[in-house]
Design an enzyme around this catalytic site. Sequence first.
Site, PDB file in Angstrom:
ATOM      1  N   ASP A  86       0.814  -1.220   0.000  1.00  0.00           N
ATOM      2  CA  ASP A  86       0.000   0.000   0.000  1.00  0.00           C
ATOM      3  C   ASP A  86       0.849   1.271   0.000  1.00  0.00           C
ATOM      4  O   ASP A  86       0.369   2.334   0.359  1.00  0.00           O
ATOM      5  CB  ASP A  86      -0.940  -0.022   1.205  1.00  0.00           C
ATOM      6  CG  ASP A  86      -0.175  -0.070   2.513  1.00  0.00           C
ATOM      7  OD1 ASP A  86       1.053  -0.300   2.462  1.00  0.00           O
ATOM      8  OD2 ASP A  86      -0.800   0.117   3.576  1.00  0.00           O
ATOM      9  N   TYR A 120      33.721   3.094 -24.824  1.00  0.00           N
ATOM     10  CA  TYR A 120      33.508   1.982 -23.896  1.00  0.00           C
ATOM     11  C   TYR A 120      34.278   0.769 -24.405  1.00  0.00           C
ATOM     12  O   TYR A 120      33.922   0.196 -25.435  1.00  0.00           O
ATOM     13  CB  TYR A 120      32.015   1.679 -23.781  1.00  0.00           C
ATOM     14  CG  TYR A 120      31.201   2.939 -23.554  1.00  0.00           C
ATOM     15  CD1 TYR A 120      31.034   3.464 -22.272  1.00  0.00           C
ATOM     16  CD2 TYR A 120      30.644   3.637 -24.625  1.00  0.00           C
ATOM     17  CE1 TYR A 120      30.328   4.635 -22.072  1.00  0.00           C
ATOM     18  CE2 TYR A 120      29.940   4.812 -24.434  1.00  0.00           C
ATOM     19  CZ  TYR A 120      29.781   5.303 -23.157  1.00  0.00           C
ATOM     20  OH  TYR A 120      29.087   6.476 -22.956  1.00  0.00           O
ATOM     21  N   ASP A 130      26.999   9.225 -13.970  1.00  0.00           N
ATOM     22  CA  ASP A 130      25.984   9.908 -14.771  1.00  0.00           C
ATOM     23  C   ASP A 130      24.823  10.145 -13.824  1.00  0.00           C
ATOM     24  O   ASP A 130      24.041   9.242 -13.544  1.00  0.00           O
ATOM     25  CB  ASP A 130      25.590   9.021 -15.963  1.00  0.00           C
ATOM     26  CG  ASP A 130      24.627   9.726 -16.922  1.00  0.00           C
ATOM     27  OD1 ASP A 130      24.033  10.747 -16.525  1.00  0.00           O
ATOM     28  OD2 ASP A 130      24.465   9.227 -18.051  1.00  0.00           O
ATOM     29  N   HIS A 140      26.031   4.793 -28.830  1.00  0.00           N
ATOM     30  CA  HIS A 140      24.846   5.636 -28.589  1.00  0.00           C
ATOM     31  C   HIS A 140      25.011   6.984 -29.288  1.00  0.00           C
ATOM     32  O   HIS A 140      26.085   7.318 -29.772  1.00  0.00           O
ATOM     33  CB  HIS A 140      24.574   5.806 -27.089  1.00  0.00           C
ATOM     34  CG  HIS A 140      25.698   6.452 -26.314  1.00  0.00           C
ATOM     35  ND1 HIS A 140      25.969   7.785 -26.380  1.00  0.00           N
ATOM     36  CD2 HIS A 140      26.597   5.931 -25.441  1.00  0.00           C
ATOM     37  CE1 HIS A 140      26.983   8.082 -25.563  1.00  0.00           C
ATOM     38  NE2 HIS A 140      27.398   6.965 -24.996  1.00  0.00           N
ATOM     39  N   HIS A 172      20.578  14.513 -26.861  1.00  0.00           N
ATOM     40  CA  HIS A 172      19.118  14.448 -26.766  1.00  0.00           C
ATOM     41  C   HIS A 172      18.636  15.768 -26.208  1.00  0.00           C
ATOM     42  O   HIS A 172      19.373  16.458 -25.505  1.00  0.00           O
ATOM     43  CB  HIS A 172      18.656  13.261 -25.909  1.00  0.00           C
ATOM     44  CG  HIS A 172      19.221  13.230 -24.520  1.00  0.00           C
ATOM     45  ND1 HIS A 172      18.741  14.021 -23.497  1.00  0.00           N
ATOM     46  CD2 HIS A 172      20.235  12.512 -23.971  1.00  0.00           C
ATOM     47  CE1 HIS A 172      19.423  13.769 -22.385  1.00  0.00           C
ATOM     48  NE2 HIS A 172      20.343  12.865 -22.642  1.00  0.00           N
ATOM     49  N   GLU A 212      29.603  14.420 -20.270  1.00  0.00           N
ATOM     50  CA  GLU A 212      28.312  14.969 -20.703  1.00  0.00           C
ATOM     51  C   GLU A 212      28.007  16.309 -20.057  1.00  0.00           C
ATOM     52  O   GLU A 212      28.140  16.466 -18.845  1.00  0.00           O
ATOM     53  CB  GLU A 212      27.183  13.993 -20.328  1.00  0.00           C
ATOM     54  CG  GLU A 212      25.783  14.537 -20.603  1.00  0.00           C
ATOM     55  CD  GLU A 212      24.693  13.525 -20.284  1.00  0.00           C
ATOM     56  OE1 GLU A 212      24.885  12.714 -19.365  1.00  0.00           O
ATOM     57  OE2 GLU A 212      23.662  13.558 -20.969  1.00  0.00           O
ATOM     58  N   HIS A 237      15.071  13.121 -21.106  1.00  0.00           N
ATOM     59  CA  HIS A 237      15.056  12.942 -22.556  1.00  0.00           C
ATOM     60  C   HIS A 237      13.807  13.669 -23.010  1.00  0.00           C
ATOM     61  O   HIS A 237      12.709  13.118 -23.010  1.00  0.00           O
ATOM     62  CB  HIS A 237      15.000  11.455 -22.936  1.00  0.00           C
ATOM     63  CG  HIS A 237      16.213  10.702 -22.468  1.00  0.00           C
ATOM     64  ND1 HIS A 237      16.238   9.342 -22.319  1.00  0.00           N
ATOM     65  CD2 HIS A 237      17.443  11.142 -22.098  1.00  0.00           C
ATOM     66  CE1 HIS A 237      17.442   8.977 -21.878  1.00  0.00           C
ATOM     67  NE2 HIS A 237      18.181  10.041 -21.741  1.00  0.00           N
ATOM     68  N   ASP A 242      21.569  16.949 -16.538  1.00  0.00           N
ATOM     69  CA  ASP A 242      22.090  15.643 -16.956  1.00  0.00           C
ATOM     70  C   ASP A 242      23.600  15.789 -17.142  1.00  0.00           C
ATOM     71  O   ASP A 242      24.041  16.429 -18.091  1.00  0.00           O
ATOM     72  CB  ASP A 242      21.404  15.232 -18.278  1.00  0.00           C
ATOM     73  CG  ASP A 242      21.683  13.785 -18.673  1.00  0.00           C
ATOM     74  OD1 ASP A 242      22.438  13.107 -17.960  1.00  0.00           O
ATOM     75  OD2 ASP A 242      21.132  13.349 -19.709  1.00  0.00           O
ATOM     76  N   HIS A 275      23.520   1.811 -18.815  1.00  0.00           N
ATOM     77  CA  HIS A 275      22.574   2.237 -17.777  1.00  0.00           C
ATOM     78  C   HIS A 275      22.733   1.416 -16.510  1.00  0.00           C
ATOM     79  O   HIS A 275      21.780   0.883 -15.949  1.00  0.00           O
ATOM     80  CB  HIS A 275      21.135   2.192 -18.313  1.00  0.00           C
ATOM     81  CG  HIS A 275      20.859   3.282 -19.295  1.00  0.00           C
ATOM     82  ND1 HIS A 275      19.743   3.311 -20.096  1.00  0.00           N
ATOM     83  CD2 HIS A 275      21.560   4.388 -19.624  1.00  0.00           C
ATOM     84  CE1 HIS A 275      19.783   4.395 -20.873  1.00  0.00           C
ATOM     85  NE2 HIS A 275      20.875   5.055 -20.603  1.00  0.00           N
ATOM     86  N   GLU A 329      27.266  14.315 -25.205  1.00  0.00           N
ATOM     87  CA  GLU A 329      27.768  13.254 -24.341  1.00  0.00           C
ATOM     88  C   GLU A 329      28.458  12.111 -25.092  1.00  0.00           C
ATOM     89  O   GLU A 329      28.007  10.967 -25.045  1.00  0.00           O
ATOM     90  CB  GLU A 329      26.628  12.695 -23.486  1.00  0.00           C
ATOM     91  CG  GLU A 329      25.350  12.356 -24.244  1.00  0.00           C
ATOM     92  CD  GLU A 329      24.288  11.745 -23.324  1.00  0.00           C
ATOM     93  OE1 GLU A 329      24.610  10.821 -22.562  1.00  0.00           O
ATOM     94  OE2 GLU A 329      23.129  12.211 -23.381  1.00  0.00           O
ATOM     95  N   ARG A 361      32.597   8.515 -20.380  1.00  0.00           N
ATOM     96  CA  ARG A 361      31.616   9.408 -21.017  1.00  0.00           C
ATOM     97  C   ARG A 361      31.752  10.771 -20.345  1.00  0.00           C
ATOM     98  O   ARG A 361      31.990  10.836 -19.135  1.00  0.00           O
ATOM     99  CB  ARG A 361      30.190   8.860 -20.851  1.00  0.00           C
ATOM    100  CG  ARG A 361      29.117   9.769 -21.435  1.00  0.00           C
ATOM    101  CD  ARG A 361      27.742   9.090 -21.613  1.00  0.00           C
ATOM    102  NE  ARG A 361      27.107   8.678 -20.377  1.00  0.00           N
ATOM    103  CZ  ARG A 361      27.020   7.435 -19.957  1.00  0.00           C
ATOM    104  NH1 ARG A 361      27.526   6.450 -20.665  1.00  0.00           N
ATOM    105  NH2 ARG A 361      26.437   7.142 -18.809  1.00  0.00           N
TER     106      ARG A 361
HETATM  107 MN   LIG Z   1      22.062  12.209 -21.211  1.00  0.00          MN
END
Ligand SMILES: [Mn+2]
Length: 508
Positions: free
Chosen positions: A51, A439, A262, A398, A402, A459, A409, A273, A245, A435, A457
């Site tokens: 709940d 990798y 990130d 990638h 964005h 960004e 996003h 971001d 991710h 970004e 990365r």
């Molecule tokens: Mn991003």
Amino acid sequence: MKKTSYRFTAPKAPRLSKDFFANRRAEFVKKLPANSVAIIVTGPERTRSNDTEYAYRPSSDVLYLSNFGEPECVLAFVKGKEDSRFIMFVRPKDKMREIWTGIRHGVDGAQNEFGADEAYTIDEFEKVIAPLVDEADTVLYRLGRNEHLDSRFNTVWSKTQKPLGNPEEILHEMRLFKTAHEIDIMRYAGKISAQAHVEAMRLSRPGLMEYQLQASLESVFRFNGADYPAYTSIVGGGNNANILHYIENRAELQDGDLVLIDAACEYQGYASDITRTFPVNGKFTPAQREIYEVVLASQKAAIAMTKPGVRLMDIHETASNLLRKGLVGLGILPKTHLTAEGEKKAIEAWQKKKEAAKTGSAASSAAKKGAGKKAGSKSAAASASEQEPLRLFDFYMHGTSHWIGMDVHDVGTYGTRSQKGKKRPLKPGMVFTVEPGLYIAASETRVPAKYRGIGIRIEDDVAVTAKGFEVLTADVPKEVDEIEAVMADGRKHCEHVEAVFAGRSGNR
Ligand SMILES: [Mn+2]
């Protein structure tokens, strides 16, 4: 005095005014077709377990038009021949529920605080909208945002079958262009997130857990008045950085590894971001530095070309080509791969060679059966088909950018449907991320061992201005020397604090 903490209290935190939302609504109504009714519903509450619910995050469209944050809310805009009305449907006041779960603004609040011309409780929804739908030439409603409200809307609409438009086509085009006030908020969100990254750099050391850096980051968000992380924080040490991710954040940070973070906050409904990658122990190894400098050069060049008229696909191409150049320079990609076109040709040539080798080897084994010769050509064929050549996609899988806004996003089209790719020319007020990353999986044996397990990365959030751009997240360092200096200072501070505690316990 030396700055020992990057946390700041913010007396001048910008806030969007009631006028801002009134202006947004006026502009939205202006863009509606004549004699129409547009109905915008907020998202449902979500159960987390039994709940208890996830913290409620209102739909960005409802926030954008009203700043109303309660669940079970519907906004209706009636555009008549002469005038227009803004109607809100909200939860009723409820003394007992409010004791348990907090204040409800109710119908009076909707009118007095949120600018509704008329307000009703949500249970009156069908009764009130039925005549509006009846009278309108066009009804705008986006199905799929709230199942329960969809079915309630449908009971009314299905009786009339009026032409159904999508209000999001108008709204999301509006949301793509941020006003100066919205940029103020996004800059502020960027500042908070930047400070959080600096704190994480200062705190990092071998033996710390990934979730401890996460805890520090999110503590800085909340401490500075941000509502939530704008998305689930990613803290990946070593090879975990190669899971794009990665959100487990449960591993121990190892000496000699990098850590990729990130993570960024949402402030007043607007996301930031940021990604930074830095050495756990404060000092880049030569191999880490080599890859890092490639990504950094790519990211900086991509940001620098931002101005009205440039397209996100141009930015992606620049970033990708600099990654190519860097990887060729390090001997990771072959010289043929300096451009996407060159890479394509090289791969096609390899495929042809492989095919030829196959038929050649078939021919040779057939020949062998017959004449018992040509053993040499068979081994050459085997080596030609052995290993597929690398391509940039193996290390950079990638996109570079964005849109970012109320959603991390963010909404807004990247180009017309007939155009492929992100071809829309940039205009002032658009905000997007840059970004690039590289990798190199620990298991990638086609790359020299010293580079394996490195994931990087970098960004930032970039706003397009009349003449160029503004980086909204510039407060967190990204140059190697700057990062190492911040980390050295942080280490000194931690050691000082530890010495103080050690001294105190010794005196007892
Ligand atoms: Mn991003």
